[in-house]
Write an enzyme that holds these catalytic residues in place. Sequence first.
Site, PDB file in Angstrom:
ATOM      1  N   ASN A 109      97.758  26.857 -20.769  1.00  0.00           N
ATOM      2  CA  ASN A 109      97.219  25.621 -20.203  1.00  0.00           C
ATOM      3  C   ASN A 109      96.299  25.957 -19.041  1.00  0.00           C
ATOM      4  O   ASN A 109      96.474  26.983 -18.391  1.00  0.00           O
ATOM      5  CB  ASN A 109      98.366  24.739 -19.692  1.00  0.00           C
ATOM      6  CG  ASN A 109      97.879  23.431 -19.097  1.00  0.00           C
ATOM      7  OD1 ASN A 109      97.033  22.755 -19.683  1.00  0.00           O
ATOM      8  ND2 ASN A 109      98.396  23.076 -17.928  1.00  0.00           N
ATOM      9  N   HIS A 111      94.995  24.367 -15.362  1.00  0.00           N
ATOM     10  CA  HIS A 111      95.321  23.333 -14.384  1.00  0.00           C
ATOM     11  C   HIS A 111      94.310  23.418 -13.237  1.00  0.00           C
ATOM     12  O   HIS A 111      94.031  24.514 -12.744  1.00  0.00           O
ATOM     13  CB  HIS A 111      96.746  23.551 -13.865  1.00  0.00           C
ATOM     14  CG  HIS A 111      97.146  22.516 -12.874  1.00  0.00           C
ATOM     15  ND1 HIS A 111      97.494  21.229 -13.246  1.00  0.00           N
ATOM     16  CD2 HIS A 111      97.211  22.546 -11.520  1.00  0.00           C
ATOM     17  CE1 HIS A 111      97.768  20.525 -12.166  1.00  0.00           C
ATOM     18  NE2 HIS A 111      97.605  21.298 -11.108  1.00  0.00           N
TER      19      HIS A 111
HETATM   20  C1  GAR Z   1      90.094  19.973 -16.475  1.00  0.00           C
HETATM   21  O1  GAR Z   1      89.748  19.904 -15.123  1.00  0.00           O
HETATM   22  C2  GAR Z   1      91.502  20.497 -16.630  1.00  0.00           C
HETATM   23  O2  GAR Z   1      91.839  21.487 -15.695  1.00  0.00           O
HETATM   24  C3  GAR Z   1      92.302  19.247 -16.403  1.00  0.00           C
HETATM   25  O3  GAR Z   1      91.606  18.241 -17.075  1.00  0.00           O
HETATM   26  C4  GAR Z   1      90.213  18.574 -17.083  1.00  0.00           C
HETATM   27  C5  GAR Z   1      89.737  18.540 -18.521  1.00  0.00           C
HETATM   28  O4  GAR Z   1      88.362  18.725 -18.578  1.00  0.00           O
HETATM   29  N1  GAR Z   1      93.637  19.389 -16.919  1.00  0.00           N
HETATM   30  C6  GAR Z   1      94.690  18.828 -16.364  1.00  0.00           C
HETATM   31  O5  GAR Z   1      94.631  18.120 -15.394  1.00  0.00           O
HETATM   32  C7  GAR Z   1      95.986  19.125 -17.083  1.00  0.00           C
HETATM   33  N2  GAR Z   1      97.087  18.565 -16.346  1.00  0.00           N
HETATM   34  P1  GAR Z   1      87.640  19.021 -19.966  1.00  0.00           P
HETATM   35  O6  GAR Z   1      88.171  17.992 -20.973  1.00  0.00           O
HETATM   36  O7  GAR Z   1      86.188  18.791 -19.642  1.00  0.00           O
HETATM   37  O8  GAR Z   1      87.952  20.442 -20.362  1.00  0.00           O
END
Ligand code: GAR
Length: 220
Positions: A109, A111
């Site tokens: 994952n 984060h």
């Molecule tokens: C990213 O910033 C990722 O780190 C976060 O969501 C965004 C997705 O962006 N993930 C979380 O917060 C997981 N808990 P993306 O769809 O453009 O890759």
Amino acid sequence: MAKVKIGVLISGSGSNLQAIIDRIEAGTLDAEIAVVISNEPEAYGLTRAEKHGLPALVVNHRDFPGREAFDLRLVEVLRAHGVELVVLAGFMRLITRTLLEAFPHRVMNIHPALLPAFPGVHVWGKVVDYGVKFSGCTVHFVDEGADTGPIIIQAVVPVLDDDDAETLAARILKQEHRIYPRAIQLFAEGRLKVEGRRVRVLPLDRSQDEAALANPRLED
Ligand code: GAR
């Protein structure tokens, strides 16, 4: 090098998915995206996948009576596509033992904070409000907790005085796009060894390389 077959799980924009696609297409990531799965039918990441000719489908969590049933379906789809490594890329669902037991130490994952600080969702505003001077992003193996699994790689960025959640998120996202493909490449090279909470990065195994020399020397 054999390519690791990955299944990418998304819920939204899919910019991390795009970074992975770009690295694969550039030949610098030894992976093949076997399937992209979104739990959100409108996720833009699905369009990104389709643009690159990747198998993409929706498994909508709302169609299942609970988390276990949803995860069972995910496992079925991932297995049907021969997935070896599950890559959560902005996947906004907590996963259960059902998925973890099907892919032990094979779920990653990303984060958008420096774990173990600021786990959970929508963390950028919390980071700014808390007043920390650095934040960043973390790729980790997933365990049964929320954002608690063994850490593979992190990148650090400064939190600036005039940051808000949006400017900080953008600065962090750039680093996410660098470290996620790197983590997957380390996995593909068989270099990630999980020892309890710690993930050791083994040196590159060059034993299979031919013992050739070049003069002038080649750049690595
Ligand atoms: C990213 O910033 C990722 O780190 C976060 O969501 C965004 C997705 O962006 N993930 C979380 O917060 C997981 N808990 P993306 O769809 O453009 O890759």
